[in-house]
Enzyme design. Structure first.
Site, PDB file in Angstrom:
ATOM      1  CG  PHE B 124      -2.359   0.130   0.968  1.00 21.46           C
ATOM      2  CD1 PHE B 124      -2.996  -0.787   0.145  1.00 21.46           C
ATOM      3  CD2 PHE B 124      -3.107   1.156   1.522  1.00 21.46           C
ATOM      4  CE1 PHE B 124      -4.362  -0.682  -0.098  1.00 21.46           C
ATOM      5  CE2 PHE B 124      -4.470   1.267   1.280  1.00 21.46           C
ATOM      6  CZ  PHE B 124      -5.098   0.350   0.468  1.00 21.46           C
ATOM      7  CD  GLN B 238      -5.650  10.371   3.366  1.00 19.72           C
ATOM      8  OE1 GLN B 238      -6.362   9.446   3.714  1.00 19.72           O
ATOM      9  NE2 GLN B 238      -4.341  10.348   3.531  1.00 19.72           N
ATOM     10  CG  HIS B 240      -8.531   7.892  -1.424  1.00 20.32           C
ATOM     11  ND1 HIS B 240      -8.221   7.431  -2.674  1.00 20.32           N
ATOM     12  CD2 HIS B 240      -8.302   6.863  -0.571  1.00 20.32           C
ATOM     13  CE1 HIS B 240      -7.815   6.157  -2.573  1.00 20.32           C
ATOM     14  NE2 HIS B 240      -7.866   5.802  -1.308  1.00 20.32           N
ATOM     15  CG  LEU B 254     -12.269   4.700  -1.526  1.00 15.26           C
ATOM     16  CD1 LEU B 254     -11.409   5.949  -1.618  1.00 15.26           C
ATOM     17  CD2 LEU B 254     -12.179   4.104  -0.131  1.00 15.26           C
ATOM     18  CD  GLU B 257      -3.109   3.994  -0.880  1.00 10.14           C
ATOM     19  OE1 GLU B 257      -3.876   4.854  -0.413  1.00 10.14           O
ATOM     20  OE2 GLU B 257      -1.956   3.814  -0.459  1.00 10.14           O
ATOM     21  NE  ARG B 313      -4.923   6.521   1.014  1.00 12.35           N
ATOM     22  CZ  ARG B 313      -5.823   5.920   1.794  1.00 12.35           C
ATOM     23  NH1 ARG B 313      -6.477   6.616   2.702  1.00 12.35           N
ATOM     24  NH2 ARG B 313      -6.058   4.635   1.667  1.00 12.35           N
ATOM     25  CG  HIS B 379     -10.716   8.781   2.047  1.00 16.33           C
ATOM     26  ND1 HIS B 379     -11.803   7.967   1.829  1.00 16.33           N
ATOM     27  CD2 HIS B 379      -9.742   7.968   2.544  1.00 16.33           C
ATOM     28  CE1 HIS B 379     -11.498   6.726   2.178  1.00 16.33           C
ATOM     29  NE2 HIS B 379     -10.268   6.697   2.629  1.00 16.33           N
ATOM     30  NE  ARG B 415      -6.638   7.513   7.161  1.00 13.01           N
ATOM     31  CZ  ARG B 415      -6.964   6.534   6.305  1.00 13.01           C
ATOM     32  NH1 ARG B 415      -6.319   5.389   6.326  1.00 13.01           N
ATOM     33  NH2 ARG B 415      -7.933   6.718   5.433  1.00 13.01           N
TER      34      ARG B 415
END
Lengths: 258, 612
Positions: B124, B238, B240, B254, B257, B313, B379, B415
């Site tokens: 990730f 954040q 995304h 969404l 990821e 991100r 997000h 994050r």
């Protein structure tokens, strides 16, 4: 953009009626979008239950043109342009208001199912399971608890046997525990006597409506029913037990039945 | 005049508001501690925003790459957060996450497996090694169902479903419970408790393009703030990088990821794999700089560096925005995310089943054949209620705790994907322990102040009772437009000031919103009440964003480019003053413990060779 007509059920436990709304419809819109537009522009108090609007939480279950659907995953363009789209609450559960029903019965059934109890870890302190052994329960665990299968199940919907049968969702939940490679609990006697597995007559309606495309009937219900049958209705085993005076549930607990 | 004695009142040791991963994990811990535990959720049980988490939960178990350990995870988290995280929280998280994940397995979770039967872990963004325990692309569902099924068999644990908390109650300075309202009946409920844990998530619904569900109205942050709690780091929202952009009705939904973790690449309309042009200096030594090296990494070469699509991100979201603005975007204003050319159709359907269905059903697109169109979507809130790292206790209100997205500190300025689900279970548990410990010192139930109850109910019913007023949905839409255009990915002082003026205007309108019809399951009424939370949260973000004159992590100021050293030394803290206004102050950060600083600033070579 074009206008479409929606017939939406409005009312409560006392009764209600269908109300027609004309809504501007754009590309890609789903039924839930139309309901939101009605709320924003025409009837702010229209009761709709929803959360994620991405087909992942299973909150926005309702009946669209008579079929149980997730309204967030049902595209308006799937219906003929001139067709009026009728939206009503799930039939199997008591109405709270408009499109919202009281599904709390389902949560009560879940509590009745004995929970997971794992084996002790291996000598290295680790729990091991193999992918090919968990593939089938991972299918069941895709369930988002939208309760569409419960809504369409004849035993619950037409015969109102909620006191006899926990419904496809929870037979599948039992299957996911019984087929869990690490689980140690035996739920088969209860599945027959308390959870009513015998009431299901395999019409496959639950599988047809599942928005997660889980093969509820073939992969969860039938194998669970087979386990019940093997235990309680296998004539040779029954005779042997009768002669020996054994109770199958106790025999399992004592490790006599594999 | 409301007669408070006629309102149903229940008493518990601890009240947990929110039933997502953090709330349920906290509830289990409270129940284990023998506390009489109440969980309030405004939705049905098991529907919380946690179900939407897709990719996985980060824990340095080392099942796939044995080189992984807590130090590397800690270092990744600090670097991802641009060193604005709370050191102790990042340490606790990295150390405890593996045990929390294994505990889920003991409670019945069924993660994907490695060839030797252990919990599988995937790559990730920002994580050095494959670290995310996962179940296809529905890990959040697995987490919440596991916690839910475990919690319903716990003793003295009661869940109040579709019951929305309106306001926290205090006895002097300390927590005393809350006033809530049942969605079904519209009746009020008083919950008295010795401690309250906020596990209410963030506030993404203040933006137009968001991956967040309706629940994310910032009400937990607002209730805590109104009760005197401090908020911290809220400027870090954040975006995304990969939300759906087409069709319009699903804009923002969404796209995990995990698509990039499984090898998905980003391209512009010229077919260029543009992320190679956006590699920040800090990450350059650890990022592949050719397609050839990225391909070797995907094939499993442990000496190859990670592809740039797996940068953090904030970096990827800004890159996509820049490509679109340079005229190199996809037809509907995003970038192309292509997994079809990288993996077989069978692999894609097995590892990313819900993405396959989501695009098939909502966009009529087969992701095993064609690229997806994606763009940034609001997000996650890195910021939230300021807490003590070890106990999750609010820094200012005794008896108030917070965990999960509602709390600030773990993620700093940005994050890492996968650190949210592990955050929920690590700090959910710690909040439960913290509350249990606090309650040991509280012998009697705190007193109920009837005036506070009356005040809350008067406020709530005012929307129903007034003769006429504005449609709350319209006010909400105007706020979303304002935040989208003025408090977006790229910010500046002029627009942020305009946002604050706009929010003040909207506040006046919100106070006069009108909810039609009765109080039974009336979404319009709840929308009217949510406006206060949405606006308070929006104001907090805008004020903090205007104050932070630098660009760091998820907060980008075009009028103050780059990270500034002096801003790396402070967190921004907000608090409500007696006159009702919002105080913004800079809080000097503590010096990190020497051991942790060494790990965080070590080169990866030194860390891997055990020289730290």
């Amino acid at each position: 953009m074009s206008k479409r007509t929606f017939r939406v059920w409005r009312g409560d436990a006392e009764g209600g009626r269908f109300v027609e709304y004309n809504v501007e419809v754009g590309p890609g819109m789903v039924i839930l979008d139309a309901l939101h537009r009605i709320q924003a522009e025409q009837s702010p108090d229209l009761a709709v239950r929803w959360n994620c609007k991405a087909g992942k939480c299973g909150s926005c279950s309702m009946e669209v043109n008579g079929k149980p659907r997730l309204s967030c995953m049902t595209r308006i363009s799937d219906y003929e342009p001139e067709q009026i789209i009728t939206v009503q609450p799930l039939k199997t559960f008591p109405i709270i208001r408009d499109l919202v029903t009281d599904v709390s019965w389902n949560f009560e059934q879940n509590k009745r199912i004995p929970p997971f109890r794992p084996k002790a870890p291996g000598p290295d302190g680790k729990l091991r399971m193999w992918q090919e052994d968990v593939d089938r329960i991972q299918e069941f665990r895709k369930c988002i608890e939208c309760f569409l299968c419960q809504d369409v199940c004849h035993v619950l919907r037409d015969h109102e046997k909620k006191q006899n049968f926990v419904g496809p969702r929870f037979i599948m939940r039992i299957a996911s525990l019984e087929m869990h490679p690490l689980d140690t609990v035996d739920r088969i006697p209860q599945t027959l006597r308390e959870f009513g597995s015998g009431w299901c007559n395999i019409t496959r309606c639950c599988t047809e409506v599942c928005p997660e495309h889980i093969n509820i009937t073939d992969n969860a219900i039938i194998p669970t029913k087979e386990r019940v049958v093997d235990r309680f209705y296998d004539p040779v085993a029954m005779l042997t037990r009768k002669i020996r005076g054994e109770d199958p549930a106790r025999a399992r607990e004592e490790g006599k039945v594999p | 005049m409301v007669d408070v004695r006629e309102i149903k009142t229940v008493e518990h040791d601890v009240l947990i508001i929110g039933a997502g991963g953090a709330g349920l994990r906290a509830a289990i811990e409270c129940s284990n501690a023998g506390l009489d535990t109440a969980v309030l959720t405004k939705s049905l049980l098991g529907k919380a925003h946690t179900v939407m988490a897709e990719g996985g939960m980060a824990a340095a178990m080392g099942n796939v790459d044995p080189r992984d350990n807590w130090k590397v995870h800690f270092r990744d988290t600090m670097r991802g957060g641009k060193f604005l995280n709370q050191w102790r929280m990042a340490e606790l998280h990295a150390k405890q996450a593996p045990d929390r994940v294994r505990e889920l397995e003991e409670w019945g979770a069924v993660f994907d497996r490695t060839p030797d039967g252990l919990i599988n872990q995937r790559n990730f963004g920002g994580h050095r090694f494959p670290r995310l325990a996962h179940v296809g692309d529905r890990t959040g569902l697995e987490l919440i169902r596991t916690l839910q099924d475990h919690a319903v068999h716990k003793g003295r644990l009661q869940v109040y479903m579709e019951c929305k908390a309106l306001r926290l109650l205090k006895d002097g300075d300390r927590m005393a419970g809350c006033v809530a309202v049942w969605r079904e009946t519209g009746r009020f409920l008083i919950v008295r408790a010795k401690a309250v844990i906020m596990a209410t998530g963030g506030g993404g619904r203040a933006w137009r393009v968001t991956s967040n569900s309706w629940e994310y109205s910032g009400d937990g942050l607002t209730m805590a703030y109104d009760a005197g709690a401090e908020l911290m780091d809220v400027e870090f929202t954040q975006f995304h990088p990969t939300g759906m952009v087409w069709p319009p009705s699903v804009r923002g939904t969404l796209v995990t990821e995990g698509v990039r973790g499984e090898g998905g690449i980003l391209k512009n309309n010229k077919g260029e794999r543009f992320m190679f042009r956006y590699i920040p200096e800090r990450f350059a030594p650890e990022t592949a700089d050719t397609e050839e090296e990225a391909a070797r990494w995907l094939a499993g070469d442990k000496n190859a560096r990670r592809p740039p699509e797996l940068l953090t991100r904030d970096v990827v979201a800004r890159a996509i925005k820049a490509e679109v603005e340079a005229g190199r975007g996809s037809p509907h204003g995003g970038a192309f995310l292509d997994i079809a050319s990288q993996r077989t159709a069978e692999d894609i359907k097995r590892k990313l089943p819900s993405m396959y269905h989501q695009f098939k059903e909502l966009a009529e697109l087969d992701i095993t054949k064609e690229p997806m169109e994606v763009g940034p979507t609001l997000h996650y809130f890195m910021g939230g209620i300021r807490v003590d790292p070890d106990t999750q206790a609010s820094t200012t209100v005794p008896g108030l705790f917070a965990c999960g997205e509602a709390a600030a500190g773990l993620h700093g300025a940005n994050r890492l994907g996968g650190n949210s689900l592990s955050d929920l279970i690590v700090f959910g548990r710690l909040a439960g322990l913290g509350a249990a410990d606090y309650i040991k010192g509280v012998s009697e139930l705190p007193a109920l102040d009837e005036d506070q109850v009356r005040d809350a109910i008067r406020w709530a019913t005012s929307f129903l009772n007034r003769e006429s007023g504005e449609n709350p949905y319209v006010i909400h839409e105007d706020l979303q437009e304002l935040m989208q255009t003025k408090v977006g990915i790229i910010r500046n002082a002029t627009e942020l000031s305009q946002a604050l003026e706009g929010i003040a205007e909207l506040r006046k309108r919100a106070e006069n919103a009108k909810a039609h019809a009765a109080s039974q399951y009336n979404p319009g009424w709840h929308e009217a009440m949510d406006l206060h939370s949405l606006l308070t949260t929006a104001e907090a973000v805008a004020r903090a964003a205007l104050t932070r004159e630098e660009s760091r992590g998820a907060h980008t100021r075009e009028d103050f480019e780059g990270e500034r050293e002096e801003w790396g030394k402070v967190n921004i803290v907000l608090r409500k003053l007696d006159d009702g206004s919002m105080e913004v102050r800079k809080l000097e950060r503590d010096e990190p413990p020497e051991e942790l600083a060494k790990i965080a600033f070590a080169t990866i070579e030194d860390l891997e060779a055990g020289r730290v």
